[in-house]
Design a protein around this motif. Structure first.
Motif, mmCIF file in Angstrom:
data_model
loop_
_atom_site.group_PDB
_atom_site.id
_atom_site.type_symbol
_atom_site.label_atom_id
_atom_site.label_comp_id
_atom_site.label_asym_id
_atom_site.label_seq_id
_atom_site.Cartn_x
_atom_site.Cartn_y
_atom_site.Cartn_z
ATOM 1 N N PRO A 186 2.961 0.564 -6.542
ATOM 2 C CA PRO A 186 3.187 1.310 -5.295
ATOM 3 C C PRO A 186 4.044 2.554 -5.535
ATOM 4 O O PRO A 186 4.822 2.619 -6.491
ATOM 5 C CB PRO A 186 3.949 0.315 -4.414
ATOM 6 N N HIS B 251 6.904 3.956 -3.537
ATOM 7 C CA HIS B 251 7.762 3.597 -2.411
ATOM 8 C C HIS B 251 8.354 4.848 -1.763
ATOM 9 O O HIS B 251 8.972 5.673 -2.433
ATOM 10 C CB HIS B 251 8.893 2.676 -2.879
ATOM 11 N N SER C 259 4.574 4.221 2.479
ATOM 12 C CA SER C 259 4.396 4.185 1.024
ATOM 13 C C SER C 259 2.923 4.278 0.645
ATOM 14 O O SER C 259 2.034 3.904 1.421
ATOM 15 C CB SER C 259 5.016 2.910 0.446
ATOM 16 N N ALA D 227 12.298 -1.510 -0.926
ATOM 17 C CA ALA D 227 11.372 -2.639 -0.913
ATOM 18 C C ALA D 227 11.674 -3.595 -2.067
ATOM 19 O O ALA D 227 11.888 -3.171 -3.199
ATOM 20 C CB ALA D 227 9.933 -2.138 -1.026
ATOM 21 N N MET E 198 5.875 -3.889 -0.445
ATOM 22 C CA MET E 198 5.843 -2.476 -0.064
ATOM 23 C C MET E 198 5.674 -2.370 1.447
ATOM 24 O O MET E 198 5.320 -3.353 2.120
ATOM 25 C CB MET E 198 4.720 -1.721 -0.780
#
Length: 296
Positions: free
Chosen positions: A267, A269, A285, A275, A280
């Protein structure tokens, strides 16, 4: 969601009311200082409010709401239209601002930022720790809980209804204190500059700049379906439009209501919460990898 009955509406300050939400189906879910809930309002809006009551009382939640003249409809509805007896749904409590054990605490609160601090101060004092609250407001009339905090905790509480505290002097006075701060963005920035370690709670996202969004794919681990996420669409919206709805409230990366588990992929973020690993917030994000697999 939990069903509650609005038991009482009490005015705490010129522009702040307290809502006491009593459980409609038995004891409410437990919570710890620093937690907040999502409140579903009858005008179809969902808003987040910090819990400021007693965590030991499972019969009711207490929140406080400031009337924001620039409200998007949440605080205005609470102040003008909510009346006792109304049935309201609330989420399970979530806590991104937990109080950790320490020998000494310094709590910094600005305006309505006092709400998560009230139960924190109570818990800190009950633990036997040294605790100081510095509470800043525009005037005494706009500072909810001010008189009762002074009456309960005496000189542990320092009220600033005119002027601002010297944070550098506080840092020198209380060098070993764990610092917790909730208030406007300017106060959070000043606290982060003055103290080497400070835990903060934000009501609005930090203004940050990210590169342009890029397209990627997300795979639903539950159905196996692949969903394209265009560069100009949020991951949350892409999931919702594809029939894999995710609960959400703030859509700004500060409340945590849309948290999902990441099974595979990296991910990007963009939230203000931080997170946890493997999680997430798809409202803001995105993805660093071309493909994410999510537990949705």
């Amino acid at each position: 969601m939990q069903k509650t009955i609005l038991d009482r509406v009490e005015r705490l300050a010129d522009d702040v009311v307290s809502l006491v939400l009593r459980g409609d189906e038995g004891p409410l879910e437990p919570w710890e200082p620093g937690a907040h809930i999502d409140l579903e309002l009858p005008n179809w809006l969902t808003r987040q409010y910090s819990l400021c009551g007693d965590p030991g009382d499972r019969s009711a939640y207490r929140i406080a709401v400031r009337h924001d003249p620039l409200s998007r409809g949440g605080s205005e509805y609470v102040h003008l239209f909510l009346r006792p007896g109304r049935t309201l749904s609330v989420s399970s409590p979530r806590n991104h601002f937990p109080l950790r054990p320490a020998a000494e605490y310094l709590f910094l609160a600005g305006g309505i930022g006092i709400t998560p601090i009230v139960p924190m101060l109570r818990a800190a004092v009950a633990s036997g720790a040294a605790a100081t609250l510095v509470y800043v407001g525009r005037s005494a009339a706009t500072m909810p809980f001010g008189p009762e905090l002074v009456a309960t905790y005496g000189d542990r509480v320092r009220l600033f209804d005119r002027g601002r505290p010297d944070l550098a002097a506080l840092a020198a006075e209380l060098p070993a204190a764990d610092v917790y701060c909730c208030g406007p963005a300017s106060m959070l920035a000043a606290a982060e500059a003055a103290f080497p370690r400070v835990s903060t709670e934000r009501f609005q996202p930090t203004r940050r700049t990210f590169g342009p969004g890029t397209a990627f794919e997300v795979v639903s681990a539950r159905s196996g379906r692949t969903i394209p996420v265009p560069a100009d669409e949020s991951l949350l919206d892409a999931l919702n439009h594809a029939g894999r709805p995710v609960p959400s409230a703030c859509r700004e990366g500060v409340c945590g209501s849309c948290e999902v588990s990441v099974v595979e992929g990296e991910p990007e973020h963009r939230d203000d919460i931080g997170a946890p690993a493997g999680r997430m917030y798809p409202c803001v994000s995105r993805a660093r990898s071309p493909r994410l697999v999510l537990d949705v």
